[in-house]
Design an enzyme around this catalytic site. Sequence first.
Site, PDB file in Angstrom:
ATOM      1  N   HIS A 302      51.509  38.586  71.457  1.00 23.73           N
ATOM      2  CA  HIS A 302      50.495  38.183  72.618  1.00 23.73           C
ATOM      3  C   HIS A 302      49.895  36.934  72.070  1.00 23.73           C
ATOM      4  O   HIS A 302      49.670  36.859  70.678  1.00 23.73           O
ATOM      5  CB  HIS A 302      49.513  39.180  72.754  1.00 23.73           C
ATOM      6  CG  HIS A 302      48.698  39.115  73.873  1.00 23.73           C
ATOM      7  ND1 HIS A 302      47.555  38.261  73.816  1.00 23.73           N
ATOM      8  CD2 HIS A 302      48.985  39.751  75.198  1.00 23.73           C
ATOM      9  CE1 HIS A 302      46.903  38.353  75.201  1.00 23.73           C
ATOM     10  NE2 HIS A 302      47.664  39.135  75.743  1.00 23.73           N
ATOM     11  N   ASP A 359      52.473  45.390  78.545  1.00 23.25           N
ATOM     12  CA  ASP A 359      53.676  45.416  79.620  1.00 23.25           C
ATOM     13  C   ASP A 359      54.735  46.208  79.013  1.00 23.25           C
ATOM     14  O   ASP A 359      55.598  46.774  79.734  1.00 23.25           O
ATOM     15  CB  ASP A 359      54.256  43.908  79.841  1.00 23.25           C
ATOM     16  CG  ASP A 359      53.594  43.215  80.811  1.00 23.25           C
ATOM     17  OD1 ASP A 359      53.058  43.721  81.818  1.00 23.25           O
ATOM     18  OD2 ASP A 359      53.509  41.979  80.550  1.00 23.25           O
TER      19      ASP A 359
END
Length: 424
Positions: A302, A359
């Site tokens: 991320h 996700d």
Amino acid sequence: MEDAKLILKGKEYSLPVVEGTEHEVAVDISKLRAQSGAITLDSGYGNTGSCLSGITFIDGEKGILHYRGIPIEELATKSNFVEVSYLLIYGHLPSKKELKEFHNQLTYHSLIHEDMKKFFEGFPPTAHPMGVLSAMVASLSAFYPEINYQIDVEMNIIRLLAKLKTIAAFSYKKSIGQPYIYPKNNLGFSADLLHMLFAVPAEEYEVPKVLEEALDLLLILHADHEQNCSTSTVRMVGSSQANLFATISAGINALWGPLHGGANQQVLEMLEVIRKDGSDYQKYIDKAKDKASGFKLMGFGHRVYKNFDPRAKILKASADKVLSQLGVNDPLLDIAKNLERVALEDSFFVERKLYPNVDFYSGIIYRAMGIPTNMFTVMFALGRLPGWIAQWKEMRDDPTNRIYRPRQIYTGNIGLKYVPIDKR
Ligand code: ACO
């Protein structure tokens, strides 16, 4: 706070320093070019604050996420998606009366114009539902033009929040060749969406509580995430004063990419490939470490979180709970857990601070709920809608807002002359 000093080509410039309520510090460079002729360069906006915002706070180093000052963990366990949407858009928790009125409005406006059904018919059954979703949202601008900003825009916010789930469900029904199921006014937001997805006209369908709760949680966790790719797209497009529907349609397209919201579909596809390949997850860890392979561990890493993504933590626990309540035994969940375990001990991932992101587990839950893989990113868009709207509204209501217009450093050819085609 004392100004920052910058020395450029021997000359000193004073730059104001801005501090946020969580003590984040920024150097305001907005006047730097006017003073010195220089711009700042920050490829991919990794260290650029594009706005002041009072909506969402993230501390990526500590793994913290707050909506309007409230920790995500509290909202995930105590609130519901409609209340969180209100909180994000209007800036405070609603009173009982405000929440009831908001919910009633989202119910009342959930039908789409019958003429829009003809648009669905024009798409091939293989159309990706994200393409259909963005086209339909842009098309809403033809039905609900914004003539008076104050009156029409507030109503269009409600219309969009109410209709997006109907559009999403219709696009799914179209793709599997089943009749559309209309919204039901006696159902809550998440239950209504599940009903439109899974009911068929010939049978009664009662939405299982476990599905309703799981979906509500997923939507809450996706509801906002400050200035990511799709939200910045929304602010960018909205800054030109494009209408709400055109602006959100652009955000949906930005979300579709596999490095952003499209990753949830990619995670499932990756886990499926690993399963078919004998569940040899170590082979895929090695492949992800080999840059030449071009393979990435989808659902890992991320830009902002350099610690566990707090949403992934909540979803990992939820995946276990939902799968056991539904009696689903999914080998992909075991592969996911093994991948996570091995990656978190591997120096490649540890050094780069690559942790599972939101996700990584959401796809497994959607799959257990019976939602097809190509609808995963649509579900993400449904969750992110209140965040996009809140960010767009914050920008539009700020009198100091200007059209977004970054600069660049030109590195192309110089001093060339045009050569006619027969002389080249
Ligand atoms: N698998 C293997 N290596 C990775 C991964 C991954 N998933 N993610 C990052 N890396 C490596 C990079 O190769 C890079 O290595 P290097 O320093 O040796 O060159 C290093 O880790 C840093 O990665 P960047 O790509 O520079 O990080 P960036 O902030 O630009 O990208 C992103 C973040 C796009 C999320 C990236 O981690 C990625 O592609 N992840 C997979 C896709 C994904 O899951 N996206 C969803 C993000 S969450 C969301 O949008 C909802």
